[in-house]
Structures are given as C-alpha cells and as structure tokens.
Design an enzyme around this catalytic site. Structure first.
Site, PDB file in Angstrom:
ATOM      1  N   LYS A 159       0.881  -1.175   0.000  1.00  0.00           N
ATOM      2  CA  LYS A 159       0.000   0.000   0.000  1.00  0.00           C
ATOM      3  C   LYS A 159       0.918   1.224   0.000  1.00  0.00           C
ATOM      4  O   LYS A 159       1.196   1.831   1.042  1.00  0.00           O
ATOM      5  CB  LYS A 159      -0.920  -0.029   1.225  1.00  0.00           C
ATOM      6  CG  LYS A 159      -2.095   0.933   1.137  1.00  0.00           C
ATOM      7  CD  LYS A 159      -3.109   0.637   2.233  1.00  0.00           C
ATOM      8  CE  LYS A 159      -4.121   1.759   2.413  1.00  0.00           C
ATOM      9  NZ  LYS A 159      -4.989   1.991   1.261  1.00  0.00           N
TER      10      LYS A 159
HETATM   11  N1  PMP Z   1      -7.698  -1.835  -2.707  1.00  0.00           N
HETATM   12  C1  PMP Z   1      -7.112  -0.625  -2.635  1.00  0.00           C
HETATM   13  C2  PMP Z   1      -6.365  -0.116  -3.807  1.00  0.00           C
HETATM   14  C3  PMP Z   1      -7.232   0.128  -1.462  1.00  0.00           C
HETATM   15  O1  PMP Z   1      -6.666   1.333  -1.380  1.00  0.00           O
HETATM   16  C4  PMP Z   1      -7.978  -0.378  -0.375  1.00  0.00           C
HETATM   17  C5  PMP Z   1      -8.124   0.436   0.875  1.00  0.00           C
HETATM   18  N2  PMP Z   1      -7.049   0.239   1.755  1.00  0.00           N
HETATM   19  C6  PMP Z   1      -8.561  -1.645  -0.501  1.00  0.00           C
HETATM   20  C7  PMP Z   1      -8.391  -2.333  -1.683  1.00  0.00           C
HETATM   21  C8  PMP Z   1      -9.333  -2.257   0.625  1.00  0.00           C
HETATM   22  O2  PMP Z   1      -8.453  -2.650   1.645  1.00  0.00           O
HETATM   23  P1  PMP Z   1      -8.910  -2.668   3.162  1.00  0.00           P
HETATM   24  O3  PMP Z   1     -10.103  -3.518   3.253  1.00  0.00           O
HETATM   25  O4  PMP Z   1      -7.746  -3.227   3.890  1.00  0.00           O
HETATM   26  O5  PMP Z   1      -9.200  -1.264   3.550  1.00  0.00           O
END
Ligand code: PMP
Length: 305
Positions: A159
């Site tokens: 991320k």
């Molecule tokens: N994909 C992307 C590109 C994201 O930025 C997020 C948000 N963090 C998610 C998926 C969903 O991840 P999470 O459930 O951990 O928030």
C-alpha cells in the site's frame, strides 16, 4: 468533504499540534511518492471506541515497507500503541486512522536510501466514503479505461503512496463520467479492484472475488468478509475473474475500510441483478456491521481504545 482538524498528530514519536505537523517541500516523498500507509477505522461500539483489526493493518504496513527494502525505525508494537495513543489524545469516538511511513528530507536524487524514514499518525472523523446512500441504495460504477499495474511493475501488495496516482486517474475518470467509482482490469483484462476497494461478485449463490495475482491490494475487509461468508456457510472462491462476469453477476459489491461493504447497483449503466442491493450483499454487510458497530466480536477483531 474537507478534513476536519483535530488536536494532535503523532510525528516520529511525539504528539504535535495539528497545524505544526509539516514536512519540507524537498522531502523525498513529495517528489517520488515514497510512502507506505494504512487506512484503519475506529468504531464507536456499545463498549466504547474500538479499532478494527489493528494488528492486521500494522502487519500490512510493515509488509508494504519491507517490499521496498526499507525499515521502519519502530516496532509493530510501538506503532500499534502510537495509533491508540493518537485516538486517545484526540478523544475520538469513531474515526479513521492514517499511519504513514515516508522518506523525508535529505537527498533529492531518486535513491531513497540517504533520506530518513519518518512516521506520522493522523486521525480524523470520516463518514460513509461513497456517499450517504451508498450503503443502503448501492452505487453506479464503470469499468475503467485504466488498467492496474502489470506484474513485476508496481507491487500492488504494497500500500504505497505512489500507487494512488493510478487510483486517481481511475477515480477522476469515473466521477467526470457520472459514476461513483471505477473497477479496473489487470493487464490481462481480468477484473482486479476499485480505486480503493476490493470487489466481490455473487453468481448462482457462490461468492467470488479476484485472487491476489490480479494486481490488487490484499484488503483486510476482503479477508474478513471471506471469512464471515464461509462461516455463514456460503461457498467462497478466489478466482481469475473475467470482465463479462460483471455484466451477468447476480450481485456485486465493494469492500474496504472506507467503503465497508458497499453494494454496486450498476456497471457501465447496466443493472446488476434487478438494480437493487442484493440479498447476500446485505446479509454480509449486516454481519460486518454487527461486529464493528454492535461489538459482537467472536473473532477478537476489535481492539478497544
Ligand atoms: N484496494 C485498494 C487499492 C485500497 O486502497 C484499499 C483500501 N485500503 C482496498 C483495496 C481495501 O483494503 P482494506 O479492506 O484493507 O481497507
């Protein structure tokens, strides 16, 4: 909606005033997108504020940084505690928590190694990400003309701040065309994810989601919903998902810390099912909210502040 100021932001080990939480314009991150971050939610439960899967989020933050051969100058335990401390210091009930690791001020070349690894944690109030009616009515989305990164280019399991320049292309294109969000395909034309959400489909009672090799972020809501669905007795599969499944699915929904469990009612102006949030989607949404909002937490996913 502009961010609402709170009192304090944690920066490299100290709580500083919101207005003093500044960095130099020549910080490496400003020029090259050199950051790794998390988005975490703290919910107001009957037993007080509680953070959803904090340990998992902090683990992913350390994984993101490790992919880039970088080291955070704190332990996972210290960052976990610092997140909780920042929520407490601002006396937040429900909020979003944003820890961010970034390469700071020092050298201006592409090589990040001479620059310090700085860490900040901010919290703010955040409501429904995709609009007030998104959770109950569903949203209209499109398939993006932008693809997710090809394998062995930008690592999507990290991320990283720089990845979100692509998310912005997707988001702006979708908004300007009158959609709330976009779904991107991977470089092979298979379904990947939204600009900040993972995607699920329901077809003939089976719950499907693109597998990790389709250039997506391993979402913590994604893995939680997969587990909840299995426990409810549904068949769940991580698949290579063809684009056309989007047009014949009985139900579609997004998951994410921001989006929670958001039904999708149309794709490319074509109704999903009967154009209303699907029954299985709403069942999973209710099960998710029962944990985070009602504090019914059989898995121990809530960390009380
Ligand atoms: N994909 C992307 C590109 C994201 O930025 C997020 C948000 N963090 C998610 C998926 C969903 O991840 P999470 O459930 O951990 O928030």
């Amino acid at each position: 909606m502009p961010v609402q100021k709170v009192d304090k932001i944690w920066m490299n080990g100290t709580l500083v005033n919101w207005d003093d939480a500044k960095i130099h314009v020549l910080s490496h991150v400003v020029h090259y997108g050199t950051s790794w971050f998390e988005g975490i939610r703290c919910y107001e439960t009957p037993k007080g504020p509680a953070v959803f899967r904090l340990d998992r989020h902090i683990r992913r933050l350390f994984d993101s940084v490790k992919i880039y051969r970088t080291e955070i100058p704190y332990t996972e335990k210290q960052i976990t505690e610092a997140c909780l401390e920042t929520v407490r210091a601002n006396r937040m009930r429900a909020c979003y928590i944003r820890p961010i690791v970034y390469r700071g001020y020092g050298d201006v070349g592409v090589n990040p190694l001479p620059c310090p690894v700085d860490v900040a944690i901010a919290v703010w109030e955040w409501g429904t990400y995709l609009g007030p009616e998104a959770l109950t009515e569903g949203i209209d989305v499109c398939v993006s003309t932008w693809n997710r990164p090809a394998p062995n280019t930008l690592p999507t399991m990290a991320k990283a701040g720089g990845n979100y320049i692509l998310s912005q292309l997707m988001k702006v294109e979708a908004l300007q065309a009158g959609f709330k969000e976009a779904i991107a395909l991977d470089v092979n034309g298979q379904v990947s994810e939204g600009s900040g959400e993972n995607l699920f489909a329901v077809k003939d009672g089976v719950i499907l989601t693109p597998w990790l090799a389709s250039s997506l972020l391993p979402g913590i809501t994604r893995v939680s919903v997969l587990q909840i669905a299995r426990e409810l007795g549904y068949e769940v599969r991580e698949v290579t998902m063809p684009r056309e499944l989007l047009y014949v699915a009985d139900e579609l929904f997004f998951t994410g810390t921001a989006a929670e469990v958001t039904p999708i009612r149309s794709v490319d102006r074509q109704k999903v099912g009967d154009g209303k949030p699907g029954p299985l989607t709403m069942k999973l949404q209710a099960a998710f909210f029962d944990i985070v909002k009602n504090g019914k937490d059989p898995h121990g996913w809530l960390k009380y502040v």
